[in-house]
Scaffold this active site. Structure first.
Site, mmCIF file in Angstrom:
data_model
loop_
_atom_site.group_PDB
_atom_site.id
_atom_site.type_symbol
_atom_site.label_atom_id
_atom_site.label_comp_id
_atom_site.label_asym_id
_atom_site.label_seq_id
_atom_site.Cartn_x
_atom_site.Cartn_y
_atom_site.Cartn_z
ATOM 1 N N LYS A 182 13.508 -6.140 2.633
ATOM 2 C CA LYS A 182 12.973 -7.132 3.569
ATOM 3 C C LYS A 182 14.014 -8.199 3.882
ATOM 4 O O LYS A 182 14.167 -8.613 5.036
ATOM 5 C CB LYS A 182 11.715 -7.761 2.981
ATOM 6 C CG LYS A 182 10.522 -6.816 2.956
ATOM 7 C CD LYS A 182 9.392 -7.349 2.105
ATOM 8 C CE LYS A 182 8.252 -6.330 2.018
ATOM 9 N NZ LYS A 182 7.207 -6.714 1.068
ATOM 10 N N GLN A 205 5.268 -11.200 -2.814
ATOM 11 C CA GLN A 205 5.261 -9.767 -3.097
ATOM 12 C C GLN A 205 4.193 -9.437 -4.135
ATOM 13 O O GLN A 205 4.157 -10.009 -5.221
ATOM 14 C CB GLN A 205 6.640 -9.323 -3.607
ATOM 15 C CG GLN A 205 6.761 -7.843 -3.868
ATOM 16 C CD GLN A 205 6.677 -7.019 -2.597
ATOM 17 O OE1 GLN A 205 7.262 -7.365 -1.573
ATOM 18 N NE2 GLN A 205 5.963 -5.907 -2.652
ATOM 19 N N ASP A 226 1.723 -11.659 6.078
ATOM 20 C CA ASP A 226 1.059 -10.465 5.553
ATOM 21 C C ASP A 226 -0.377 -10.361 6.072
ATOM 22 O O ASP A 226 -1.038 -9.343 5.862
ATOM 23 C CB ASP A 226 1.043 -10.501 4.021
ATOM 24 C CG ASP A 226 1.759 -9.302 3.408
ATOM 25 O OD1 ASP A 226 2.214 -8.426 4.166
ATOM 26 O OD2 ASP A 226 1.860 -9.236 2.176
#
Length: 299
Positions: A54, A98, A121
């Site tokens: 990422k 994460q 997200d």
């Protein structure tokens, strides 16, 4: 094999190129560079790879990249304080924590602390509610990737019957909402659905997100249907061999019947990080009071 194989790698590459152009445009016209902050707690090997990828992809797109790697024994208070600091940082437009977190940390309260405007997200309650209400917001990356693959492959989705197998908050529920917004007739299936194969045979669009290797068989597929396989399952290797990655759909069988199908790997997976970058540009645009690009449409 009669089905068209949907090339997720190619479509994701096109999307990343488009994101990079939007980053350049924002920087040139507003003097603002979209910034993505990724928080990793602990040393899970798979998570470390995801975070590294990422960060690399965000830098390649011209974004500002902020990595925060915390030890596995990080306290809840320390993690929440870091999220609060990132919420207040004007250079950070997107925040991704994460998952999974170490077991002593409460993921729900960490996600709830993220500013919904920076929740790239798409997991906060506010963004989930906005999606359900049909209001603009940040959409979870994998469902957005699924929708982009479908619109690039099929064009207008209105009126099509869609079956979503799996009801998780990460994929199943949000992708169903996205399909409803495209005027599909949507059915959600799960572990207690009766005659799942029969439901599948009625679907013009089938999305499998159940985490069970090759559960969806070829004789479940309606001839000509579009099949999006979200599953990533690693099968044990025969003695002395390499393990094999498969999806939730029996690819070889389904490809004989479907009109279009995503492979595993190389289908949905590459779209997830590309959509994370797109969401970061969307978040930056919203912060600046500017319209965000419609990522579903080809450039």
């Amino acid at each position: 094999m009669s089905a068209t194989v949907i090339d997720g790698k190619s479509i994701a590459s096109e999307l990343r190129t488009r994101v990079a152009r939007e980053v350049q445009r924002l920087a040139a016209t507003t003097n603002v560079t979209p910034g993505l902050a990724v928080v990793l707690v602990g040393e899970d090997p798979a998570s470390q790879i995801y975070v590294r990828n990422k960060a690399r992809d965000s830098r390649e797109a011209g974004m500002a990249s902020f990595e925060h790697r915390l030890p596995a024994d990080t306290t809840q208070d320390h993690l929440l304080a870091l999220v609060g600091k990132l919420n207040a940082d004007p250079h950070v437009h997107g925040i991704l924590v994460q998952l999974p977190l170490p077991p002593h940390l409460d993921s729900a309260s960490v996600i709830a602390r993220i500013d919904p405007g920076k929740d790239v997200d798409g997991l906060t309650i506010e963004n989930a509610g906005r999606l359900a209400a049909g209001l603009p917001g940040l959409v979870p990356c994998t469902p957005l990737g699924c929708l982009i693959l479908l619109t690039r492959t099929l064009g207008d989705l209105a009126g099509k019957r869609a079956l979503v197998i799996g009801r998780s908050i990460l994929v199943g529920k949000p992708v169903a909402q996205l399909l409803l917004a495209e005027n599909c007739t949507v059915t959600m299936a799960h572990s207690r659905t009766r005659d799942l194969a029969g439901e599948a045979r009625r679907a013009d669009i089938l999305i499998a997100a159940i985490g069970k290797p090759e559960m969806v068989r070829g004789d479940w597929i309606k001839p000509g249907a579009a099949v999006i396989d979200v599953g990533i399952n690693r099968l044990p290797a025969p003695e002395g061999g390499k393990s094999k990655v498969v999806g939730d759909v029996a690819f070889a069988e389904a490809a004989e019947v479907a009109g279009a199908i995503t492979p595993v790997p190389g289908g949905v997976g590459p779209m997830t990080i590309a959509c994370l970058l797109a969401n970061t540009v969307t978040a930056a645009s919203h912060k600046l009071g500017l319209p965000a690009p419609d990522w579903r449409k080809a450039d």
